[in-house]
Design an enzyme around this catalytic site. Structure first.
Site, PDB file in Angstrom:
ATOM      1  N   CYS A 286      44.011   6.966  22.571  1.00  0.00           N
ATOM      2  CA  CYS A 286      43.132   6.863  23.746  1.00  0.00           C
ATOM      3  C   CYS A 286      41.789   6.209  23.394  1.00  0.00           C
ATOM      4  CB  CYS A 286      42.877   8.244  24.328  1.00  0.00           C
ATOM      5  SG  CYS A 286      41.919   8.182  25.861  1.00  0.00           S
TER       6      CYS A 286
ATOM      7  N   CYS B 143      43.313  -1.594  12.381  1.00  0.00           N
ATOM      8  CA  CYS B 143      44.416  -1.215  13.265  1.00  0.00           C
ATOM      9  C   CYS B 143      45.429  -2.356  13.405  1.00  0.00           C
ATOM     10  CB  CYS B 143      43.892  -0.824  14.641  1.00  0.00           C
ATOM     11  SG  CYS B 143      42.905   0.687  14.650  1.00  0.00           S
TER      12      CYS B 143
ATOM     13  N   CYS C 206      47.798  -2.428  10.622  1.00  0.00           N
ATOM     14  CA  CYS C 206      48.443  -1.152  10.300  1.00  0.00           C
ATOM     15  C   CYS C 206      49.938  -1.189  10.602  1.00  0.00           C
ATOM     16  CB  CYS C 206      47.777  -0.028  11.091  1.00  0.00           C
ATOM     17  SG  CYS C 206      48.526   1.602  10.818  1.00  0.00           S
TER      18      CYS C 206
ATOM     19  N   CYS D   5      51.115   4.043  17.759  1.00  0.00           N
ATOM     20  CA  CYS D   5      49.994   4.725  18.421  1.00  0.00           C
ATOM     21  C   CYS D   5      49.153   3.810  19.295  1.00  0.00           C
ATOM     22  CB  CYS D   5      49.101   5.412  17.393  1.00  0.00           C
ATOM     23  SG  CYS D   5      47.867   4.354  16.620  1.00  0.00           S
TER      24      CYS D   5
ATOM     25  N   ASP E  63      41.026   9.430  34.430  1.00  0.00           N
ATOM     26  CA  ASP E  63      40.547  10.805  34.511  1.00  0.00           C
ATOM     27  C   ASP E  63      39.547  11.124  33.398  1.00  0.00           C
ATOM     28  OD1 ASP E  63      40.522  13.448  35.565  1.00  0.00           O
ATOM     29  OD2 ASP E  63      41.847  14.092  33.951  1.00  0.00           O
TER      30      ASP E  63
ATOM     31  N   CYS F 294      42.427   8.852  13.692  1.00  0.00           N
ATOM     32  CA  CYS F 294      43.307   7.907  12.999  1.00  0.00           C
ATOM     33  C   CYS F 294      43.987   8.519  11.779  1.00  0.00           C
ATOM     34  CB  CYS F 294      42.522   6.655  12.603  1.00  0.00           C
ATOM     35  SG  CYS F 294      43.458   5.501  11.571  1.00  0.00           S
TER      36      CYS F 294
END
Length: 414
Positions: free
Chosen positions: A352, A339, A342, A348, A298, A371
């Site tokens: 998105c 990331c 992390c 997380c 979407d 972030c």
């Protein structure tokens, strides 16, 4: 006649459907969907035909590998199609169900709800999602009609009708640059109107003018761009979540359900979260426009993410295509080194992909714009999540955390 067979895949196939495309009676400033009308200038009505409705319902049901089938009706404004359209949809669902259990949920801005609509939703057990951005001052800042008039009063009239008729409903609230600074006013409002299921969605959009009239940028566009002024900042988002959580964890666990808190706990448990943004991969939830065009997601209704059209390819072919599989895998594969190293990656998963346009401190692309806010939130809630995880693993309700906090058994220094 084409024969539709079951797809040999374990995961459910999920396609959100747009019966009116990018058409709405409101003109919310931050809406990411209304400008999609520029993709279909040759068909300004944006109305799904009865023929396509039947084709989609038959194929969607037959594409499922599970006995339960969920239809999600989304807009634009879904109630701009008459009630007869959805009654016909239900007749077709019964026609093609072949023993499967069918559920429906619909997203609306609430301004067009009537007694007749609400009676239909209650009688047929539809779940209704209402878009409302908190108290009147917050809601009316960005959610106005095409004449620039505020919409809060009409939305509340719609919500009161849903409550009057006993319709199951929840709220979808956009967190923006304006309302993010008032998390407790925001949260208390939803409690006051008796909303027990709330999704808080941060709004983040980049602006890149396109030749066809569109202004919002897709992830595939790496051009210089400015951030839309309504976007929430990482600092605002982190403070909003932490303040909200501190209020919720004291009194409301197990009574008020906030999607991001539930999804965080699910990830802490190693289970699939209830929201796609926090899952390890994406791509399982596509969207079909009013004319049968299918897109990856979407939030990715851009030409570069179009999978095809239901008149030329099946839903199974499109949703399990190499293009869509790559789209889903890209979420994890494109994570920057920051990331991957992390401590909270499990919580997380980079959030998105549409928000991953920032750079790390090392200059590596692909960092989520929010972030810093998410890291603040996960660091803050970690001891609480550890406690609730332990309760669940011992088959006790996570709501026990409230008593533990009151009695001093769980002493967490802020």
């Amino acid at each position: 006649m084409n024969t539709i067979t079951y797809a040999p895949f374990a995961k459910p196939l999920y396609v959100m459907v747009k019966p009116v495309g990018a058409v709405c009676n409101l003109a919310c400033k931050y809406c990411y969907y209304l400008e999609k009308a520029n993709l279909y200038k040759e068909n300004p009505k944006h109305v799904m035909s009865d023929e396509l409705l039947e084709k989609f319902i038959e194929e969607y049901i037959n594409s499922q590998t599970m006995p339960q089938v969920l239809f999600t009706w989304h807009g634009g404004e879904t109630l701009m199609r008459p009630l007869s359209f959805y009654k016909k949809a239900m007749e077709l669902q019964k026609k093609y169900a072949r023993g499967r259990s069918i559920d429906n949920c619909i997203q609306t801005n609430g301004t067009m709800l009537t007694d007749e609509w609400c009676e239909f939703f209650r009688e047929n057990n539809w779940l209704v999602g209402v878009s409302i951005d908190g108290p009147q001052e917050f809601h009316d800042e960005y959610r106005k009609n095409k004449m620039g008039k505020p919409s809060f009063v009409k939305v509340m009239q719609g919500i009161n009708l849903l409550k009057k008729h006993g319709v199951e409903w929840n709220a979808m609230a956009v967190v923006n640059d304006f309302n993010a600074d008032y998390p407790l006013d925001f949260y208390n409002f939803f409690k006051e109107i008796g909303c027990h299921y709330i999704q808080f969605a941060p709004i983040v959009e980049r602006i890149i003018p396109h030749e066809d009239g569109r202004h919002l940028a897709s992830l595939a566009e790496d051009r210089e761009s400015e951030l839309a002024d309504f976007s929430v900042s990482p600092e605002q988002w982190g403070n909003f979540l932490c303040t909200l959580f501190d209020e919720w964890v004291k009194e409301d666990v197990g009574n008020y359900y906030i999607q991001i808190f539930d999804s965080t706990l699910a990830n802490w448990m190693g289970e699939q979260p209830g929201v796609c943004t926090m899952a390890k991969s994406c791509g399982h939830a596509g969207v079909m426009e009013f004319n049968g065009d299918v897109y990856s997601c979407d939030h990715f209704v851009f030409p570069e993410y179009k999978l095809g059209n239901i008149y030329s390819q099946t839903l199974v072919e499109m949703m399990h295509s190499e293009q869509q599989n790559n789209f889903g895998a890209m979420k994890h594969q494109s994570l920057p080194s920051q990331c991957k190293g992390c401590n909270f990656l499990f919580a997380c998963n980079g959030e998105c992909p549409k928000n991953r346009f920032s750079r790390t401190s090392e200059g590596e692309p692909g960092l989520n714009y929010l972030c810093k806010g998410y890291y603040q939130f996960f660091q803050h809630v970690a001891p609480y999540m550890d406690f609730m995880k332990n309760e669940l693993m011992n088959q006790r309700p996570p709501a026990n955390i409230m008593e533990a906090l009151k009695s001093g058994k769980l002493n967490i220094e802020s």
